[in-house]
Each structure stands twice: as structure tokens, then as C-alpha cells.
Design a protein around this motif. Sequence first.
Motif, PDB file in Angstrom:
ATOM      1  N   PHE A  35      10.092   8.355  -0.825  1.00 41.20           N
ATOM      2  CA  PHE A  35      10.609   8.304   0.547  1.00 41.20           C
ATOM      3  C   PHE A  35      10.783   6.866   1.029  1.00 41.20           C
ATOM      4  O   PHE A  35      10.988   6.613   2.215  1.00 41.20           O
ATOM      5  CB  PHE A  35       9.662   9.054   1.500  1.00 41.20           C
ATOM      6  CG  PHE A  35       9.697  10.539   1.323  1.00 41.20           C
ATOM      7  CD1 PHE A  35      10.584  11.317   2.046  1.00 41.20           C
ATOM      8  CD2 PHE A  35       8.860  11.161   0.412  1.00 41.20           C
ATOM      9  CE1 PHE A  35      10.626  12.693   1.877  1.00 41.20           C
ATOM     10  CE2 PHE A  35       8.898  12.530   0.233  1.00 41.20           C
ATOM     11  CZ  PHE A  35       9.774  13.301   0.972  1.00 41.20           C
ATOM     12  N   GLY A  36      10.644   5.904   0.090  1.00 42.88           N
ATOM     13  CA  GLY A  36      10.785   4.500   0.449  1.00 42.88           C
ATOM     14  C   GLY A  36       9.602   3.953   1.222  1.00 42.88           C
ATOM     15  O   GLY A  36       9.737   2.991   1.976  1.00 42.88           O
ATOM     16  N   LEU A  37       8.422   4.566   1.042  1.00 46.15           N
ATOM     17  CA  LEU A  37       7.217   4.153   1.747  1.00 46.15           C
ATOM     18  C   LEU A  37       6.144   3.728   0.759  1.00 46.15           C
ATOM     19  O   LEU A  37       6.129   4.198  -0.374  1.00 46.15           O
ATOM     20  CB  LEU A  37       6.656   5.315   2.577  1.00 46.15           C
ATOM     21  CG  LEU A  37       7.555   5.917   3.652  1.00 46.15           C
ATOM     22  CD1 LEU A  37       6.943   7.205   4.190  1.00 46.15           C
ATOM     23  CD2 LEU A  37       7.775   4.922   4.769  1.00 46.15           C
ATOM     24  N   THR A  38       5.246   2.878   1.213  1.00 43.89           N
ATOM     25  CA  THR A  38       4.049   2.607   0.429  1.00 43.89           C
ATOM     26  C   THR A  38       3.049   3.724   0.723  1.00 43.89           C
ATOM     27  O   THR A  38       3.211   4.473   1.699  1.00 43.89           O
ATOM     28  CB  THR A  38       3.422   1.258   0.827  1.00 43.89           C
ATOM     29  OG1 THR A  38       2.963   1.351   2.187  1.00 43.89           O
ATOM     30  CG2 THR A  38       4.407   0.109   0.665  1.00 43.89           C
ATOM     31  N   GLY A  39       2.024   3.810  -0.083  1.00 42.61           N
ATOM     32  CA  GLY A  39       0.990   4.808   0.167  1.00 42.61           C
ATOM     33  C   GLY A  39       0.344   4.606   1.526  1.00 42.61           C
ATOM     34  O   GLY A  39       0.076   5.564   2.259  1.00 42.61           O
ATOM     35  N   ALA A  40       0.096   3.346   1.906  1.00 42.66           N
ATOM     36  CA  ALA A  40      -0.530   3.051   3.207  1.00 42.66           C
ATOM     37  C   ALA A  40       0.380   3.474   4.358  1.00 42.66           C
ATOM     38  O   ALA A  40      -0.073   4.045   5.347  1.00 42.66           O
ATOM     39  CB  ALA A  40      -0.869   1.568   3.302  1.00 42.66           C
ATOM     40  N   GLN A  41       1.673   3.193   4.227  1.00 43.28           N
ATOM     41  CA  GLN A  41       2.614   3.602   5.271  1.00 43.28           C
ATOM     42  C   GLN A  41       2.636   5.126   5.404  1.00 43.28           C
ATOM     43  O   GLN A  41       2.645   5.664   6.513  1.00 43.28           O
ATOM     44  CB  GLN A  41       4.015   3.094   4.955  1.00 43.28           C
ATOM     45  CG  GLN A  41       4.161   1.599   5.087  1.00 43.28           C
ATOM     46  CD  GLN A  41       5.471   1.099   4.513  1.00 43.28           C
ATOM     47  OE1 GLN A  41       6.142   1.765   3.727  1.00 43.28           O
ATOM     48  NE2 GLN A  41       5.833  -0.127   4.896  1.00 43.28           N
ATOM     49  N   ALA A  42       2.621   5.819   4.278  1.00 47.45           N
ATOM     50  CA  ALA A  42       2.639   7.280   4.302  1.00 47.45           C
ATOM     51  C   ALA A  42       1.372   7.829   4.941  1.00 47.45           C
ATOM     52  O   ALA A  42       1.419   8.808   5.700  1.00 47.45           O
ATOM     53  CB  ALA A  42       2.805   7.827   2.879  1.00 47.45           C
TER      54      ALA A  42
END
Length: 144
Positions: A35-42
Motif C-alpha cells: 500500500f506504499g506504507l512502512t510498517g510503522a505508518q500502517a
Amino acid sequence: MTRRRLDPLTAEVVDLFGSVVARFHQEYDAAAAGFGLTGAQARVLALLNHGPMPMRQIAQRLKCEPSNVTGIVDRLEAQGLAERQADPADRRIKLAAATAAGHDAADRLRDALDFAGEPLAGLSEQERTLLRDLLRRMLGPDAG
């Protein structure tokens, strides 16, 4: 200080938890990247999917520094997935909130986690309820 040795059953449970957590984080990070996110962003987006939250509370939930959360929310804002709002109860406090696109992305991300759902699908509703209740009990009153 003398360390108390774990009994074999407790040691096995601890090892199994470690394996589950490692596997979950690996899949979560891979799904987030899709989804174009890092794990932290998610993870922040998943928290915000439950409602607006003060930045300090996000940091506490993720066990990180508030400055890290500021950067994560900045990047989520740049993607149109989150926004900052003034807390209606205290205008000095900034809340992070998911946008409509952020709620949609968080829902789609959760649905993309095969590992999270696959093993649980093999359990009956009663077993899943028992597991949930035991985990909540282990984590205490802040287990949201």
C-alpha cells in the motif's frame, strides 16, 4: 539477582508468542509495502482507524518517542491518509485522525493480512473469544 527459571509450559508459550509476533510483523510490513506504507505508518493508521488520537498517546501505544510519531503522521498527511485536528476538549492538544482515504486504506490493509486471519479461521468462534479474552486479561485494562 537470581533469575527464576520458567516452567517448560510457560517457556513454550513464550517461544510460540515470539514466533507469532515475528511472523505477524513480517507479513504486516509486506502488506503495508503493498500500500506504499512502512510498517510503522500502517500501525499508526490502524490506530487512527478507531478514531482520532493525541500524538502522545500514539507514541505510548507504539512504545516510541513522540517525535517519531510526528514524522509518521507528517508522511501519512502527505499521502492524504491522515490529518491533524485540534482536540475539542483542549485546543492546545493536536489529534491525529484518519481521513476517509485513511480509513479505507486501513480496512484494506487489515483484509490483506492473510496470516492474521488464516490461523484464526481454523478456530471456532468460542475458541477465538476465549483467546481474545485471555489476551486482554494478560495485557490488562489498557489492552485496546
